[in-house]
Design a protein around this motif. Structure first.
Motif, PDB file in Angstrom:
ATOM      1  N   ASN A 105       5.780   7.832 -10.697  1.00  0.00           N
ATOM      2  CA  ASN A 105       6.713   7.520  -9.904  1.00  0.00           C
ATOM      3  C   ASN A 105       6.586   6.694  -8.737  1.00  0.00           C
ATOM      4  N   ALA A 106       5.430   7.115  -8.278  1.00  0.00           N
ATOM      5  CA  ALA A 106       4.841   6.341  -6.956  1.00  0.00           C
ATOM      6  C   ALA A 106       4.279   4.776  -7.263  1.00  0.00           C
ATOM      7  N   PHE A 107       4.192   4.445  -8.562  1.00  0.00           N
ATOM      8  CA  PHE A 107       3.924   3.090  -9.153  1.00  0.00           C
ATOM      9  C   PHE A 107       4.895   2.440  -9.709  1.00  0.00           C
ATOM     10  N   PRO A 108       5.896   2.014  -9.152  1.00  0.00           N
ATOM     11  CA  PRO A 108       7.173   1.243  -9.760  1.00  0.00           C
ATOM     12  C   PRO A 108       6.643   0.059 -10.239  1.00  0.00           C
ATOM     13  N   ILE A 109       7.207   0.047 -11.723  1.00  0.00           N
ATOM     14  CA  ILE A 109       7.002  -1.377 -12.485  1.00  0.00           C
ATOM     15  C   ILE A 109       7.535  -2.627 -11.821  1.00  0.00           C
ATOM     16  N   HIS A 110       6.720  -3.873 -11.402  1.00  0.00           N
ATOM     17  CA  HIS A 110       7.453  -5.022 -11.165  1.00  0.00           C
ATOM     18  C   HIS A 110       8.081  -5.610 -12.231  1.00  0.00           C
ATOM     19  N   LYS A 111       7.194  -5.879 -13.203  1.00  0.00           N
ATOM     20  CA  LYS A 111       7.505  -6.534 -14.296  1.00  0.00           C
ATOM     21  C   LYS A 111       6.455  -6.173 -15.253  1.00  0.00           C
ATOM     22  N   ASP A 112       6.782  -5.943 -16.507  1.00  0.00           N
ATOM     23  CA  ASP A 112       5.943  -5.630 -17.844  1.00  0.00           C
ATOM     24  C   ASP A 112       4.814  -4.764 -17.290  1.00  0.00           C
ATOM     25  N   LEU A 113       3.784  -5.500 -17.281  1.00  0.00           N
ATOM     26  CA  LEU A 113       2.359  -4.661 -17.208  1.00  0.00           C
ATOM     27  C   LEU A 113       2.136  -4.354 -15.605  1.00  0.00           C
ATOM     28  N   SER A 114       2.865  -5.055 -14.804  1.00  0.00           N
ATOM     29  CA  SER A 114       2.459  -5.216 -13.602  1.00  0.00           C
ATOM     30  C   SER A 114       3.203  -4.141 -12.615  1.00  0.00           C
ATOM     31  N   VAL A 115       2.526  -3.263 -11.685  1.00  0.00           N
ATOM     32  CA  VAL A 115       2.916  -2.208 -11.035  1.00  0.00           C
ATOM     33  C   VAL A 115       2.672  -2.477  -9.611  1.00  0.00           C
ATOM     34  N   ASP A 116       3.439  -1.715  -8.684  1.00  0.00           N
ATOM     35  CA  ASP A 116       3.529  -1.665  -7.475  1.00  0.00           C
ATOM     36  C   ASP A 116       2.482  -0.592  -6.958  1.00  0.00           C
ATOM     37  N   ARG A 117       1.128  -0.829  -6.740  1.00  0.00           N
ATOM     38  CA  ARG A 117       0.267   0.111  -6.000  1.00  0.00           C
ATOM     39  C   ARG A 117       0.125   0.246  -4.691  1.00  0.00           C
ATOM     40  N   SER A 118       1.053  -0.378  -3.840  1.00  0.00           N
ATOM     41  CA  SER A 118       1.009  -0.405  -2.490  1.00  0.00           C
ATOM     42  C   SER A 118       0.985   1.157  -1.829  1.00  0.00           C
ATOM     43  N   ALA A 119       1.358   2.016  -2.559  1.00  0.00           N
ATOM     44  CA  ALA A 119       1.343   3.498  -2.105  1.00  0.00           C
ATOM     45  C   ALA A 119      -0.125   3.771  -1.596  1.00  0.00           C
ATOM     46  N   LEU A 120      -1.067   3.331  -2.394  1.00  0.00           N
ATOM     47  CA  LEU A 120      -2.514   3.543  -2.037  1.00  0.00           C
ATOM     48  C   LEU A 120      -2.832   2.796  -0.764  1.00  0.00           C
ATOM     49  N   ASP A 121      -2.430   1.856  -0.698  1.00  0.00           N
ATOM     50  CA  ASP A 121      -2.656   1.064   0.661  1.00  0.00           C
ATOM     51  C   ASP A 121      -2.142   1.932   1.851  1.00  0.00           C
ATOM     52  N   ARG A 122      -0.902   2.364   1.676  1.00  0.00           N
ATOM     53  CA  ARG A 122      -0.181   3.217   2.757  1.00  0.00           C
ATOM     54  C   ARG A 122      -1.158   4.487   3.028  1.00  0.00           C
ATOM     55  N   ILE A 123      -1.860   5.055   2.038  1.00  0.00           N
ATOM     56  CA  ILE A 123      -2.409   6.308   2.232  1.00  0.00           C
ATOM     57  C   ILE A 123      -3.821   5.990   3.019  1.00  0.00           C
ATOM     58  N   GLN A 124      -4.462   4.812   2.728  1.00  0.00           N
ATOM     59  CA  GLN A 124      -5.352   4.321   3.342  1.00  0.00           C
ATOM     60  C   GLN A 124      -5.267   4.011   4.783  1.00  0.00           C
ATOM     61  N   GLN A 125      -4.177   3.470   5.033  1.00  0.00           N
ATOM     62  CA  GLN A 125      -3.683   3.062   6.525  1.00  0.00           C
ATOM     63  C   GLN A 125      -3.654   4.297   7.343  1.00  0.00           C
ATOM     64  N   ALA A 126      -2.894   5.337   6.701  1.00  0.00           N
ATOM     65  CA  ALA A 126      -2.716   6.640   7.356  1.00  0.00           C
ATOM     66  C   ALA A 126      -3.923   7.171   8.117  1.00  0.00           C
ATOM     67  N   GLY A 127      -5.150   6.978   7.506  1.00  0.00           N
ATOM     68  CA  GLY A 127      -6.354   7.611   8.124  1.00  0.00           C
ATOM     69  C   GLY A 127      -7.673   7.028   7.647  1.00  0.00           C
ATOM     70  N   GLY A 128      -7.584   6.067   6.830  1.00  0.00           N
ATOM     71  CA  GLY A 128      -8.844   5.717   6.265  1.00  0.00           C
ATOM     72  C   GLY A 128      -9.547   4.651   7.039  1.00  0.00           C
ATOM     73  N   TYR A 129     -10.119   4.879   8.423  1.00  0.00           N
ATOM     74  CA  TYR A 129     -10.416   4.118   9.060  1.00  0.00           C
ATOM     75  C   TYR A 129     -11.360   5.004  10.233  1.00  0.00           C
ATOM     76  N   VAL A 130     -12.134   4.203  10.990  1.00  0.00           N
ATOM     77  CA  VAL A 130     -12.955   4.871  12.274  1.00  0.00           C
ATOM     78  C   VAL A 130     -12.555   4.111  13.572  1.00  0.00           C
ATOM     79  N   SER A 131     -12.729   4.700  14.572  1.00  0.00           N
ATOM     80  CA  SER A 131     -12.707   4.420  16.095  1.00  0.00           C
ATOM     81  C   SER A 131     -14.004   3.646  16.169  1.00  0.00           C
ATOM     82  N   VAL A 132     -13.925   2.511  16.724  1.00  0.00           N
ATOM     83  CA  VAL A 132     -15.262   1.681  17.209  1.00  0.00           C
ATOM     84  C   VAL A 132     -14.868   1.056  18.598  1.00  0.00           C
TER      85      VAL A 132
END
Length: 250
Positions: A105-132
């Motif tokens: 459900n978190a990977f809606p289909i764009h077309k045919d075999l292509s899916v939207d995996r931007s949910a993984l990007d948003r998880i990364q953006q929520a905390g997958g970084y370090v302060s420098v």
């Protein structure tokens, strides 16, 4: 080789899809799976038909774009291999191959075999970084890290964010991906500043995106093309328990 392909065709996210049968002939065993798909698309274009949409980029097994579900397995029948590095010699003349997109459900289909995996990007953006601190680039050896710890962090960092763990999981959980991102930074001294908020925020985003919960079946690790270990999920659980026990966001 002559092959029968049953390919999922779907016009867009809101349309209904179905498996459509195609026949491809004279496929070389030395072709990659995506090259075989290119041959099929060239045939479709010559016939005036709409080519099959599928995701791909580097075709070197390092970007994670080639997300295909082949004969009931994420990335196909060869373990530890991305779809783009899967070669047709793994199949036999006359085989029928079923090709589908990631199913979640978190990977809606764009077309045919292509899916939207931007949910993984948003998880990364929520905390997958370090302060420098801004300024000059620090020397690579300025912060000593034991080799055993560095090796574990590096192994976790090899996750290519392809989503195979989600496709393979009966719950459509992204915990293997999430745990790799959390473990990588939790193990390193550079990742200590956001250590507690990172795991809380990334897990909250994971659930908000609609991914399922982990029930420790292990199918994610079995199908991961880069061999991310289930040990990372244990590290994730430990990080989350510690964060919640000392959190100010109760």
């Amino acid at each position: 080789m002559n092959l029968t392909l049953k390919v999922w065709r779907q016009k867009n996210t809101n349309a209904s899809g179905q498996l459509v049968t195609y026949n491809v002939k004279d496929i070389s065993p030395e072709m990659s799976f995506l090259e075989m798909m290119d041959v099929l698309n060239e045939d479709l274009l010559r016939q005036g038909q709409d080519p099959i949409a599928f995701d791909h980029d580097c075709r070197e097994g390092i970007c994670g774009m080639c997300s295909l579900y082949i004969n009931g397995r994420a990335h196909g029948p060869e373990s530890g291999t991305t779809t783009c590095q899967l070669h047709m010699r793994k199949f036999s003349d006359g085989d029928t191959i079923v090709i589908e997109p990631w199913r979640a459900n978190a990977f809606p289909i764009h077309k045919d075999l292509s899916v939207d995996r931007s949910a993984l990007d948003r998880i990364q953006q929520a905390g997958g970084y370090v302060s420098v601190n801004t300024g000059g680039v620090p020397d690579a050896n300025e912060i000593p890290i034991p080799k055993s710890i560095a090796d574990k962090a590096f192994d976790a960092a090899t996750c290519i964010q392809c989503g195979a763990c989600v496709a393979a999981c009966k719950n459509a959980s992204a915990m293997l991906f999430l745990s790799a991102k959390v473990s990588q930074l939790a193990l390193l001294p550079q990742g200590q500043v956001e250590r507690k908020t990172r795991v809380e925020n990334m897990l909250a985003q994971h659930d908000e995106e609609g991914f399922g919960s982990c029930t420790n079946i292990g199918s994610c690790a079995a199908e991961c093309p880069v061999g991310i270990s289930l040990e990372n999920i244990a590290i994730l659980n430990r990080e989350y328990i510690v964060a919640k026990a000392t959190s100010e966001n109760v």
